[in-house]
Design a protein around this motif. Structure first.
Motif, PDB file in Angstrom:
ATOM      1  N   HIS A  59      -7.928 -43.419  25.132  1.00 37.85           N
ATOM      2  CA  HIS A  59      -8.721 -44.574  25.534  1.00 37.85           C
ATOM      3  C   HIS A  59      -9.722 -44.128  26.594  1.00 37.85           C
ATOM      4  N   PRO A  60     -10.967 -44.527  26.475  1.00 42.69           N
ATOM      5  CA  PRO A  60     -11.949 -44.113  27.487  1.00 42.69           C
ATOM      6  C   PRO A  60     -11.677 -44.803  28.829  1.00 42.69           C
ATOM      7  N   ILE A  61     -11.781 -44.037  29.885  1.00 45.13           N
ATOM      8  CA  ILE A  61     -11.613 -44.566  31.240  1.00 45.13           C
ATOM      9  C   ILE A  61     -12.991 -45.010  31.728  1.00 45.13           C
ATOM     10  N   PRO A  62     -13.130 -46.279  32.161  1.00 42.46           N
ATOM     11  CA  PRO A  62     -14.432 -46.719  32.665  1.00 42.46           C
ATOM     12  C   PRO A  62     -14.917 -45.851  33.823  1.00 42.46           C
ATOM     13  N   VAL A  63     -16.212 -45.650  33.885  1.00 41.05           N
ATOM     14  CA  VAL A  63     -16.832 -44.840  34.932  1.00 41.05           C
ATOM     15  C   VAL A  63     -16.822 -45.627  36.237  1.00 41.05           C
ATOM     16  N   GLY A  64     -16.650 -44.927  37.336  1.00 36.92           N
ATOM     17  CA  GLY A  64     -16.703 -45.562  38.648  1.00 36.92           C
ATOM     18  C   GLY A  64     -15.321 -45.858  39.187  1.00 36.92           C
ATOM     19  N   PRO A  65     -15.293 -46.538  40.336  1.00 32.12           N
ATOM     20  CA  PRO A  65     -14.007 -46.822  40.966  1.00 32.12           C
ATOM     21  C   PRO A  65     -13.192 -47.810  40.131  1.00 32.12           C
ATOM     22  N   ASN A  66     -11.884 -47.734  40.271  1.00 30.71           N
ATOM     23  CA  ASN A  66     -10.974 -48.626  39.554  1.00 30.71           C
ATOM     24  C   ASN A  66     -10.534 -49.730  40.517  1.00 30.71           C
ATOM     25  N   LEU A  67     -11.464 -50.635  40.829  1.00 27.76           N
ATOM     26  CA  LEU A  67     -11.149 -51.744  41.721  1.00 27.76           C
ATOM     27  C   LEU A  67     -10.274 -52.755  40.996  1.00 27.76           C
ATOM     28  N   VAL A  68      -9.262 -53.258  41.706  1.00 33.04           N
ATOM     29  CA  VAL A  68      -8.362 -54.250  41.117  1.00 33.04           C
ATOM     30  C   VAL A  68      -8.087 -55.348  42.136  1.00 33.04           C
ATOM     31  N   THR A  69      -7.867 -56.543  41.623  1.00 33.24           N
ATOM     32  CA  THR A  69      -7.380 -57.633  42.464  1.00 33.24           C
ATOM     33  C   THR A  69      -5.855 -57.499  42.500  1.00 33.24           C
ATOM     34  N   ALA A  70      -5.203 -58.300  43.334  1.00 32.91           N
ATOM     35  CA  ALA A  70      -3.732 -58.287  43.378  1.00 32.91           C
ATOM     36  C   ALA A  70      -3.181 -58.649  41.995  1.00 32.91           C
ATOM     37  N   ARG A  71      -3.805 -59.629  41.351  1.00 35.49           N
ATOM     38  CA  ARG A  71      -3.386 -60.031  40.007  1.00 35.49           C
ATOM     39  C   ARG A  71      -3.591 -58.896  39.019  1.00 35.49           C
ATOM     40  N   GLY A  72      -4.728 -58.223  39.119  1.00 33.67           N
ATOM     41  CA  GLY A  72      -5.039 -57.121  38.213  1.00 33.67           C
ATOM     42  C   GLY A  72      -4.058 -55.972  38.366  1.00 33.67           C
ATOM     43  N   LEU A  73      -3.670 -55.652  39.604  1.00 30.72           N
ATOM     44  CA  LEU A  73      -2.697 -54.584  39.834  1.00 30.72           C
ATOM     45  C   LEU A  73      -1.347 -54.947  39.230  1.00 30.72           C
ATOM     46  N   THR A  99      -4.977 -44.748  39.826  1.00 35.19           N
ATOM     47  CA  THR A  99      -6.321 -44.739  40.405  1.00 35.19           C
ATOM     48  C   THR A  99      -6.752 -46.109  40.943  1.00 35.19           C
ATOM     49  N   ALA A 100      -5.867 -47.096  40.837  1.00 31.53           N
ATOM     50  CA  ALA A 100      -6.212 -48.457  41.268  1.00 31.53           C
ATOM     51  C   ALA A 100      -6.502 -48.513  42.765  1.00 31.53           C
ATOM     52  N   GLU A 101      -7.575 -49.212  43.104  1.00 33.48           N
ATOM     53  CA  GLU A 101      -7.976 -49.418  44.496  1.00 33.48           C
ATOM     54  C   GLU A 101      -8.093 -50.910  44.740  1.00 33.48           C
ATOM     55  N   GLN A 102      -7.352 -51.401  45.716  1.00 35.44           N
ATOM     56  CA  GLN A 102      -7.440 -52.808  46.078  1.00 35.44           C
ATOM     57  C   GLN A 102      -8.307 -52.937  47.318  1.00 35.44           C
ATOM     58  N   PRO A 103      -9.555 -53.404  47.164  1.00 30.60           N
ATOM     59  CA  PRO A 103     -10.415 -53.560  48.338  1.00 30.60           C
ATOM     60  C   PRO A 103      -9.910 -54.720  49.205  1.00 30.60           C
ATOM     61  N   PRO A 104     -10.390 -54.799  50.442  1.00 27.99           N
ATOM     62  CA  PRO A 104      -9.988 -55.919  51.306  1.00 27.99           C
ATOM     63  C   PRO A 104     -10.362 -57.258  50.672  1.00 27.99           C
ATOM     64  N   VAL A 105      -9.620 -58.279  51.033  1.00 28.11           N
ATOM     65  CA  VAL A 105      -9.920 -59.624  50.530  1.00 28.11           C
ATOM     66  C   VAL A 105     -11.310 -60.013  51.020  1.00 28.11           C
ATOM     67  N   PRO A 106     -12.170 -60.482  50.132  1.00 25.46           N
ATOM     68  CA  PRO A 106     -13.543 -60.822  50.533  1.00 25.46           C
ATOM     69  C   PRO A 106     -13.581 -62.040  51.461  1.00 25.46           C
ATOM     70  N   SER A 107     -14.639 -62.118  52.229  1.00 22.15           N
ATOM     71  CA  SER A 107     -14.797 -63.235  53.178  1.00 22.15           C
ATOM     72  C   SER A 107     -15.150 -64.531  52.456  1.00 22.15           C
ATOM     73  N   GLY A 108     -15.841 -64.423  51.339  1.00 18.01           N
ATOM     74  CA  GLY A 108     -16.254 -65.617  50.605  1.00 18.01           C
ATOM     75  C   GLY A 108     -17.622 -66.122  51.007  1.00 18.01           C
ATOM     76  N   THR A 109     -18.317 -65.352  51.851  1.00 18.96           N
ATOM     77  CA  THR A 109     -19.664 -65.781  52.258  1.00 18.96           C
ATOM     78  C   THR A 109     -20.737 -65.198  51.349  1.00 18.96           C
ATOM     79  N   THR A 110     -20.480 -64.010  50.781  1.00 21.86           N
ATOM     80  CA  THR A 110     -21.413 -63.396  49.839  1.00 21.86           C
ATOM     81  C   THR A 110     -20.665 -63.056  48.555  1.00 21.86           C
ATOM     82  N   VAL A 111     -21.409 -62.909  47.482  1.00 19.25           N
ATOM     83  CA  VAL A 111     -20.804 -62.544  46.204  1.00 19.25           C
ATOM     84  C   VAL A 111     -20.401 -61.077  46.275  1.00 19.25           C
ATOM     85  N   GLU A 112     -19.127 -60.815  46.060  1.00 17.02           N
ATOM     86  CA  GLU A 112     -18.599 -59.459  46.032  1.00 17.02           C
ATOM     87  C   GLU A 112     -17.351 -59.448  45.165  1.00 17.02           C
ATOM     88  N   PHE A 113     -16.789 -58.263  44.991  1.00 18.37           N
ATOM     89  CA  PHE A 113     -15.578 -58.128  44.192  1.00 18.37           C
ATOM     90  C   PHE A 113     -14.505 -59.061  44.746  1.00 18.37           C
TER      91      PHE A 113
END
Length: 157
Positions: free
Chosen positions: A20-34, A74-88
């Motif tokens: 299966h091809p691995i998507p290019v770039g970081p493997n960002l995941v939400t808590a649900r995704g992990l 390779t999963a990376e869970q970024p910090p919870v977003p603030s909700g002020t700007t559109v981000e992961f």
């Protein structure tokens, strides 16, 4: 006898099975995704352990398990977003060419456009990133095609 008429076995006529091809770039995941990835790994480990007779099914299950093990490691869970700007990890409501839409920006493996879960690497996500309520953004070659109405952090689950 000519080599062209010799048949080694049935396996040479099967469709090749590629990784299966691995998507290019970081493997960002939400808590649900992990959690979805962990569940899939556990499911496939059980399946591999239970398969002994069907060689083809075992090869497929092992290939799938390799993919999901890689995604888990390779999963990376970024910090919870603030909700002020559109981000992961945010849910954004916006107007696109005058039509209201709401999407959540999630990881590649969690994406499900039918459920309004869109990969952070999708073109629409990239166009939305960094915008705040009241901002306008370009999309699909059109200036100000997007107007941000609201942004909220999606609570971890």
């Amino acid at each position: 006898m000519s080599v062209a008429f010799r048949r080694e076995g049935d396996d040479e006529h099967l469709e090749p099975k590629f990784e299966h091809p691995i998507p290019v770039g970081p493997n960002l995941v939400t808590a649900r995704g992990l959690q979805l990835i962990k569940d899939r790994v556990a499911e496939l480990q059980s399946k591999v352990a239970g398969l002994t007779d069907d060689e083809v099914a075992l090869k497929i299950a092992k290939r799938d398990l390799r993919y999901w093990n890689t995604r888990q490691s390779t999963a990376e869970q970024p910090p919870v977003p603030s909700g002020t700007t559109v981000e992961f990890g945010t849910r954004v409501t916006f107007l696109l060419n005058g039509k209201e839409k709401t999407l959540s920006l999630v990881g590649d493996d969690e994406a499900d456009p039918a459920s309004a879960l869109v990969s952070f690497s999708a073109p629409i996500s990239r166009a939305l990133m960094g915008l705040e309520p009241g901002d306008y953004g370009d999309f699909s070659g059109k200036e100000d095609a997007i107007e941000i109405l609201s942004v909220e952090a999606v609570p971890p689950t």
